[in-house]
Design a protein around this motif. Structure first.
Motif, PDB file in Angstrom:
ATOM      1  N   SER A  76       0.827  -1.206   0.000  1.00 43.15           N
ATOM      2  CA  SER A  76       0.000   0.000   0.000  1.00 43.15           C
ATOM      3  C   SER A  76       0.857   1.250   0.000  1.00 43.15           C
ATOM      4  CB  SER A  76      -0.902   0.036   1.223  1.00 43.15           C
ATOM      5  OG  SER A  76      -2.003  -0.776   1.027  1.00 43.15           O
ATOM      6  N   LEU A  77       1.917   1.218   0.794  1.00 42.25           N
ATOM      7  CA  LEU A  77       2.798   2.384   0.860  1.00 42.25           C
ATOM      8  C   LEU A  77       3.470   2.618  -0.502  1.00 42.25           C
ATOM      9  CD1 LEU A  77       4.201   4.656   2.318  1.00 42.25           C
ATOM     10  CD2 LEU A  77       5.894   3.025   3.160  1.00 42.25           C
ATOM     11  N   ALA A  78       3.931   1.527  -1.101  1.00 41.32           N
ATOM     12  CA  ALA A  78       4.574   1.662  -2.419  1.00 41.32           C
ATOM     13  C   ALA A  78       3.592   2.237  -3.436  1.00 41.32           C
ATOM     14  CB  ALA A  78       5.102   0.314  -2.883  1.00 41.32           C
ATOM     15  N   ALA A  79       2.363   1.717  -3.399  1.00 40.96           N
ATOM     16  CA  ALA A  79       1.349   2.195  -4.350  1.00 40.96           C
ATOM     17  C   ALA A  79       1.028   3.667  -4.091  1.00 40.96           C
ATOM     18  CB  ALA A  79       0.094   1.351  -4.228  1.00 40.96           C
ATOM     19  N   SER A  80       0.921   4.039  -2.812  1.00 44.81           N
ATOM     20  CA  SER A  80       0.605   5.425  -2.475  1.00 44.81           C
ATOM     21  C   SER A  80       1.722   6.355  -2.926  1.00 44.81           C
ATOM     22  CB  SER A  80       0.405   5.577  -0.970  1.00 44.81           C
ATOM     23  OG  SER A  80      -0.706   4.846  -0.567  1.00 44.81           O
ATOM     24  N   LEU A  81       2.945   5.912  -2.693  1.00 47.78           N
ATOM     25  CA  LEU A  81       4.074   6.756  -3.095  1.00 47.78           C
ATOM     26  C   LEU A  81       4.072   6.967  -4.600  1.00 47.78           C
ATOM     27  CD1 LEU A  81       6.831   5.338  -0.752  1.00 47.78           C
ATOM     28  CD2 LEU A  81       5.888   7.636  -0.724  1.00 47.78           C
ATOM     29  N   ARG A  82       3.722   5.925  -5.313  1.00 51.95           N
ATOM     30  CA  ARG A  82       3.645   6.019  -6.772  1.00 51.95           C
ATOM     31  C   ARG A  82       2.614   7.074  -7.178  1.00 51.95           C
ATOM     32  NH1 ARG A  82       5.233   6.497 -11.335  1.00 51.95           N
ATOM     33  NH2 ARG A  82       4.689   5.165 -13.082  1.00 51.95           N
ATOM     34  N   LEU A  83       1.532   7.145  -6.397  1.00 53.35           N
ATOM     35  CA  LEU A  83       0.435   8.039  -6.764  1.00 53.35           C
ATOM     36  C   LEU A  83       0.657   9.473  -6.316  1.00 53.35           C
ATOM     37  CD1 LEU A  83      -2.625   5.754  -5.878  1.00 53.35           C
ATOM     38  CD2 LEU A  83      -1.796   6.323  -8.144  1.00 53.35           C
ATOM     39  N   VAL A  84       1.279   9.658  -5.176  1.00 58.33           N
ATOM     40  CA  VAL A  84       1.249  11.011  -4.609  1.00 58.33           C
ATOM     41  C   VAL A  84       2.589  11.742  -4.613  1.00 58.33           C
ATOM     42  CG1 VAL A  84      -0.691  10.463  -3.101  1.00 58.33           C
ATOM     43  CG2 VAL A  84       1.622  10.273  -2.202  1.00 58.33           C
ATOM     44  N   VAL A  85       3.677  11.071  -4.877  1.00 56.06           N
ATOM     45  CA  VAL A  85       4.944  11.810  -4.805  1.00 56.06           C
ATOM     46  C   VAL A  85       5.651  11.797  -6.164  1.00 56.06           C
ATOM     47  CG1 VAL A  85       5.207  11.174  -2.384  1.00 56.06           C
ATOM     48  CG2 VAL A  85       6.460   9.905  -4.109  1.00 56.06           C
ATOM     49  N   PRO A  86       6.447  12.827  -6.445  1.00 58.53           N
ATOM     50  CA  PRO A  86       7.170  12.862  -7.716  1.00 58.53           C
ATOM     51  C   PRO A  86       8.235  11.769  -7.790  1.00 58.53           C
ATOM     52  CG  PRO A  86       7.364  14.955  -6.527  1.00 58.53           C
ATOM     53  CD  PRO A  86       6.688  14.005  -5.624  1.00 58.53           C
ATOM     54  N   THR A  87       8.599  11.430  -9.022  1.00 56.65           N
ATOM     55  CA  THR A  87       9.557  10.342  -9.217  1.00 56.65           C
ATOM     56  C   THR A  87      10.885  10.612  -8.518  1.00 56.65           C
ATOM     57  OG1 THR A  87       8.546  10.045 -11.360  1.00 56.65           O
ATOM     58  CG2 THR A  87      10.593   8.882 -10.980  1.00 56.65           C
ATOM     59  N   ALA A 139      -4.029   9.169   1.973  1.00 56.85           N
ATOM     60  CA  ALA A 139      -4.082  10.472   2.629  1.00 56.85           C
ATOM     61  C   ALA A 139      -2.961  10.598   3.653  1.00 56.85           C
ATOM     62  CB  ALA A 139      -5.443  10.650   3.301  1.00 56.85           C
ATOM     63  N   LEU A 140      -2.715   9.525   4.367  1.00 60.55           N
ATOM     64  CA  LEU A 140      -1.655   9.531   5.375  1.00 60.55           C
ATOM     65  C   LEU A 140      -0.283   9.679   4.696  1.00 60.55           C
ATOM     66  CD1 LEU A 140      -0.828   9.036   8.378  1.00 60.55           C
ATOM     67  CD2 LEU A 140      -0.620   6.617   7.792  1.00 60.55           C
ATOM     68  N   THR A 141      -0.091   8.938   3.598  1.00 58.36           N
ATOM     69  CA  THR A 141       1.185   9.008   2.877  1.00 58.36           C
ATOM     70  C   THR A 141       1.407  10.407   2.331  1.00 58.36           C
ATOM     71  OG1 THR A 141       0.725   6.761   2.160  1.00 58.36           O
ATOM     72  CG2 THR A 141       2.566   7.862   1.091  1.00 58.36           C
ATOM     73  N   ASN A 142       0.337  10.962   1.768  1.00 61.36           N
ATOM     74  CA  ASN A 142       0.438  12.298   1.190  1.00 61.36           C
ATOM     75  C   ASN A 142       0.815  13.325   2.257  1.00 61.36           C
ATOM     76  OD1 ASN A 142       0.325  14.098  -0.901  1.00 61.36           O
ATOM     77  ND2 ASN A 142      -1.831  14.589  -0.564  1.00 61.36           N
ATOM     78  N   LYS A 143       0.170  13.222   3.408  1.00 60.97           N
ATOM     79  CA  LYS A 143       0.447  14.148   4.502  1.00 60.97           C
ATOM     80  C   LYS A 143       1.910  14.015   4.924  1.00 60.97           C
ATOM     81  CE  LYS A 143      -1.325  15.185   9.113  1.00 60.97           C
ATOM     82  NZ  LYS A 143      -2.158  14.658  10.196  1.00 60.97           N
ATOM     83  N   PHE A 144       2.354  12.782   4.993  1.00 59.64           N
ATOM     84  CA  PHE A 144       3.729  12.522   5.412  1.00 59.64           C
ATOM     85  C   PHE A 144       4.718  13.088   4.383  1.00 59.64           C
ATOM     86  CE2 PHE A 144       7.438   9.690   6.011  1.00 59.64           C
ATOM     87  CZ  PHE A 144       7.648   9.929   7.363  1.00 59.64           C
ATOM     88  N   PHE A 145       4.370  12.896   3.119  1.00 60.95           N
ATOM     89  CA  PHE A 145       5.242  13.395   2.053  1.00 60.95           C
ATOM     90  C   PHE A 145       5.333  14.916   2.077  1.00 60.95           C
ATOM     91  CE2 PHE A 145       5.028  15.367  -2.166  1.00 60.95           C
ATOM     92  CZ  PHE A 145       6.360  15.252  -2.498  1.00 60.95           C
ATOM     93  N   LEU A 146       4.173  15.559   2.260  1.00 60.31           N
ATOM     94  CA  LEU A 146       4.172  17.031   2.268  1.00 60.31           C
ATOM     95  C   LEU A 146       5.026  17.564   3.415  1.00 60.31           C
ATOM     96  CD1 LEU A 146       0.447  17.767   1.387  1.00 60.31           C
ATOM     97  CD2 LEU A 146       2.454  18.113  -0.071  1.00 60.31           C
ATOM     98  N   THR A 147       4.960  16.888   4.554  1.00 60.69           N
ATOM     99  CA  THR A 147       5.781  17.291   5.698  1.00 60.69           C
ATOM    100  C   THR A 147       7.262  17.137   5.352  1.00 60.69           C
ATOM    101  OG1 THR A 147       4.046  16.430   7.123  1.00 60.69           O
ATOM    102  CG2 THR A 147       6.158  16.916   8.168  1.00 60.69           C
ATOM    103  N   LEU A 148       7.565  15.984   4.752  1.00 62.84           N
ATOM    104  CA  LEU A 148       8.966  15.731   4.386  1.00 62.84           C
ATOM    105  C   LEU A 148       9.462  16.760   3.381  1.00 62.84           C
ATOM    106  CD1 LEU A 148       9.546  11.930   3.810  1.00 62.84           C
ATOM    107  CD2 LEU A 148      10.854  13.462   5.267  1.00 62.84           C
TER     108      LEU A 148
END
Lengths: 305, 221
Positions: free
Chosen positions: B54-65, B203-212
Motif C-alpha cells: 500500500s505504501l509503495a502504491a501510495s508513493l507512486r500516486l502522490v509523490v514525484p519520481t 491520505a496519510l502518505t500524502n500528509k507525510f510526504f508534504l511534511t517531508l
C-alpha cells in the motif's frame, strides 16, 4: 548527418539542458520525442529572430529557365471534368512539380483545349486550371506541355528550400547584366516594356507560386547564367548527435527556453519564461545591432511561450 | 541504519497485539513463532506485507519520481538479466513500477503505457526505443526489430516482495524500505489492522510526504 550552424550544441544536449532545468525524468516518452521537440522549437525560434540572423541562412543556387516541352508519345489518356484531372500514362517524360504553371494543350474528340497545370498529382496525372476546359469526361488523344509561360521565361524553384520567414527575400543575379535582376509583381511583369528606355537593359522577374517568371529588355542578349540568392529553410535534425541549425550565442538560450516551454506544456507544468525569453530576444537583436520595439518584443515572447 | 524485519514485526505486535494467549510478551526473540491474542503470526505478517504494498502504491500516486527514487532507494532493484524474446519480457516478481530500462550498453528504452502509443510510435528508431507496460509483461510493438532477443537488458525498478515467516524468525532479513518509512509502515499496518481503506492510507502518505518535502525544501519539485 544533417549538421546545422551551431558548432557546440547538439539536438540532444539542448533537450537535456531543458529537461534538467524543469525536472529530469529518466523514464519519460519525452526522450523519444526529443528530436521532434527540438526541430519544432528551433523552427519557432528562427521564425522570431530571422531578421537578425538571416545572413547566416543565405544560400546561392544557379537556376535554369525551363526548357524543352513535354508531349504524349502513344496511346490515350483521360479527362475528368469534375476534378479537372488530366491523366496520360505515356508522356515523353512523366509529369513533375516543375510542370506547375506551364501551359498544357490537349485534344479530345470534342475539341482542342488549353489550360495551365495547377498541380502535379503524380507522374501520370496533373490538375488543370482554365476557363474553357471540357465540361464532360472523355478520352484524351494528344497532350502537349508548353515549356514557358506566355511572354516570359519560367524557372522552377519548387525544389529549393526557400524560407518564407518574416524578412526573407530573394535576390536574382544574371551574368548578362551588371546589376541584380529587378523583382516585380506578376502584373508589372506582364506589362514590362522590353523596349522602354529604362527597361531595355534590365532583367526582371516575379515570383508566382513555385516559379520565377522572367523577362528581359531588348538590349539584353540572353538571360545569361542566373544565380538565385535565397534564405534557406532551417535544417531539421534527424539524430541526437547532430548540431542544431541555430547560431551559437543568445539564440541558443532561446532554443533552450522554447524547449522548456514545450516540455513544461507536455508535463502539465507552469513556468514563467516570459522575462527570460524577452531578455534573450533582445540579446539576439542587439548582437545584430538591431533594436526591437516593446510591442514587437511582446509579440515574439507570446509566440515563444 | 536498516532494521531487521524481525524487529519491525515485534514493534508492530507491541502496537496492536502485544501479548500471546498465555500473556507472554511478543518480542523480537519470539515474534513469528507465537500468535497474538487477536492476530496469529501469519495474519500479522500478511497485514504488514499489505502495508508495504500500500505504501509503495501510495508513493507512486502522490509523490514525484525524483522523491521516490531517492527516498525509496532501498526498494530500488537492479535486474541485469531481463530477457526479451520477440519483443516480450516478463516483469520480475514484486515489480511495482520501473525507473529505468536499458540495454546492456546503457542505451535507454522508455517504458510507457498503451494510451501513450500515439505519442511515441512515429518517433521509434534504433536510438528511440520504447516498450509498453502491459499486464505482467513489457511488450515492444516492433517485436525484435529495435529490441533484439537477449537476456541482459537492465531494469531498475521498485520492487516489494512479501516477507515470509521464515524471514521474521531467522532474523537475518532487513526491511528494504528506507528508514524514514519505517514508522509510517507501522501506522499503515495499524490502519489495515483496523480495516482502513486505501484512501485513508494514501491520505496519510500524502500528509507525510508534504511534511517531508517542506523539510527538504521544494527546490526539486
Amino acid at each position: 548527418m544533417a549538421n546545422g550552424i551551431s558548432k557546440k550544441w547538439t539536438s540532444y544536449a539542448l533537450f537535456r539542458e531543458a529537461l534538467s532545468d524543469i525536472q529530469w525524468i529518466e523514464n519519460t516518452e519525452l526522450h523519444i520525442q526529443s528530436i521532434a521537440i527540438g526541430n519544432r522549437a528551433d523552427e519557432e525560434v528562427l521564425a522570431q529572430i530571422f531578421p537578425a540572423v538571416f545572413p547566416l541562412y543565405l544560400k546561392s543556387e544557379v537556376v535554369v529557365p525551363a526548357s524543352g516541352g513535354n508531349h504524349s508519345v502513344s496511346g490515350t489518356g483521360t479527362w475528368a471534368a469534375a476534378t479537372k484531372r488530366l491523366v496520360f500514362g505515356a508522356m515523353q517524360s512523366g509529369f513533375t512539380d516543375g510542370d506547375v504553371g506551364k501551359l498544357v494543350t490537349f485534344v479530345m474528340s470534342s475539341g482542342c483545349y488549353v489550360g495551365v497545370i495547377a498541380s502535379c498529382v503524380s507522374d501520370t496525372t496533373v490538375a488543370v486550371e482554365g476557363s474553357f476546359l471540357p465540361a464532360a469526361d472523355g478520352t484524351v488523344y494528344v497532350v502537349v506541355v508548353v515549356p514557358t509561360a506566355i511572354g516570359s521565361e519560367r524557372v522552377d524553384i519548387s525544389n529549393l528550400p526557400i524560407s518564407n520567414f518574416e524578412g526573407a527575400r530573394l535576390v536574382l543575379e544574371s551574368s548578362a547584366i551588371n546589376q541584380p535582376c529587378e523583382p516585380l509583381s506578376v502584373d508589372d511583369l506582364r506589362n514590362f516594356r522590353t523596349s522602354g528606355l529604362n527597361s531595355r537593359g534590365k532583367i526582371v522577374y516575379a515570383r508566382e507560386g513555385n516559379s520565377l517568371l522572367l523577362r528581359k529588355g531588348d538590349e539584353v542578349s540572353s538571360l545569361g547564367t542566373l544565380t538565385l540568392h535565397y534564405p534557406r529553410l532551417i535544417i531539421a535534425q534527424e539524430a541526437d548527435n547532430e548540431y542544431i541549425d541555430l547560431p551559437d550565442g543568445a539564440a541558443i538560450r532561446l532554443a533552450i527556453l522554447r524547449r522548456k516551454a514545450i516540455i513544461a506544456e507536455r508535463l502539465n507544468r507552469e513556468l514563467n519564461l516570459g522575462p527570460e525569453i524577452s531578455d534573450a530576444l533582445k540579446s539576439v537583436f542587439e548582437s545584430a545591432r538591431m533594436t526591437l520595439s516593446e510591442e514587437e518584443n511582446k509579440r515574439k515572447v507570446e509566440a515563444l511561450t | 541504519m536498516a532494521i531487521k524485519v524481525q524487529e519491525q514485526m515485534a514493534r508492530f505486535f507491541r502496537r496492536v497485539d502485544p501479548l500471546t494467549d498465555d500473556n507472554v510478551v511478543i518480542t523480537a526473540a519470539n515474534v513469528g513463532t507465537v500468535d497474538g491474542q487477536s492476530f496469529p503470526a501469519q495474519r500479522a505478517l500478511d497485514v504488514y506485507n499489505a502495508a508495504r504494498k500500500s505504501l509503495a502504491a501510495s508513493l507512486r500516486l502522490v509523490v514525484p519520481t525524483w522523491f521516490s527514487t531517492r527516498e525509496m532507494s532501498g526498494c530500488l532493484v537492479r535486474k541485469t538479466d531481463l530477457a526479451f524474446t520477440s519483443g516480450v519480457a516478463a516483469k520480475p516478481a514484486g515489480y511495482i513500477y520501473a525507473d529505468r530500462l536499458t540495454d546492456v550498453n546503457g542505451n535507454r528504452i522508455i517504458i510507457t503505457g498503451l494510451d501513450r502509443v500515439g505519442a511515441v510510435k512515429d518517433f521509434e528508431s534504433a536510438s528511440k526505443r520504447y516498450v509498453l507496460d502491459v499486464g505482467d509483461e513489457f511488450i515492444a510493438e516492433s517485436g525484435s526489430t529495435y529490441i533484439p532477443n537477449a537476456n541482459n537488458y537492465v531494469l531498475w525498478y521498485f520492487g516489494v516482495l512479501d516477507w515470509l515467516l521464515a524471514d521474521v524468525t531467522e532474523g537475518t532479513a532487513y526491511e528494504t524500505f528506507n528508514e524514514i518509512w519505517l514508522e509510517i509502515l507501522l501506522e499503515i499496518s495499524n490502519l489495515i489492522a483496523n480495516e482502513a481503506g486505501q484512501a485513508e492510507i494514501s491520505a496519510l502518505t500524502n500528509k507525510f510526504f508534504l511534511t517531508l518535502r517542506s523539510q527538504l525544501g521544494a527546490a526539486n519539485g
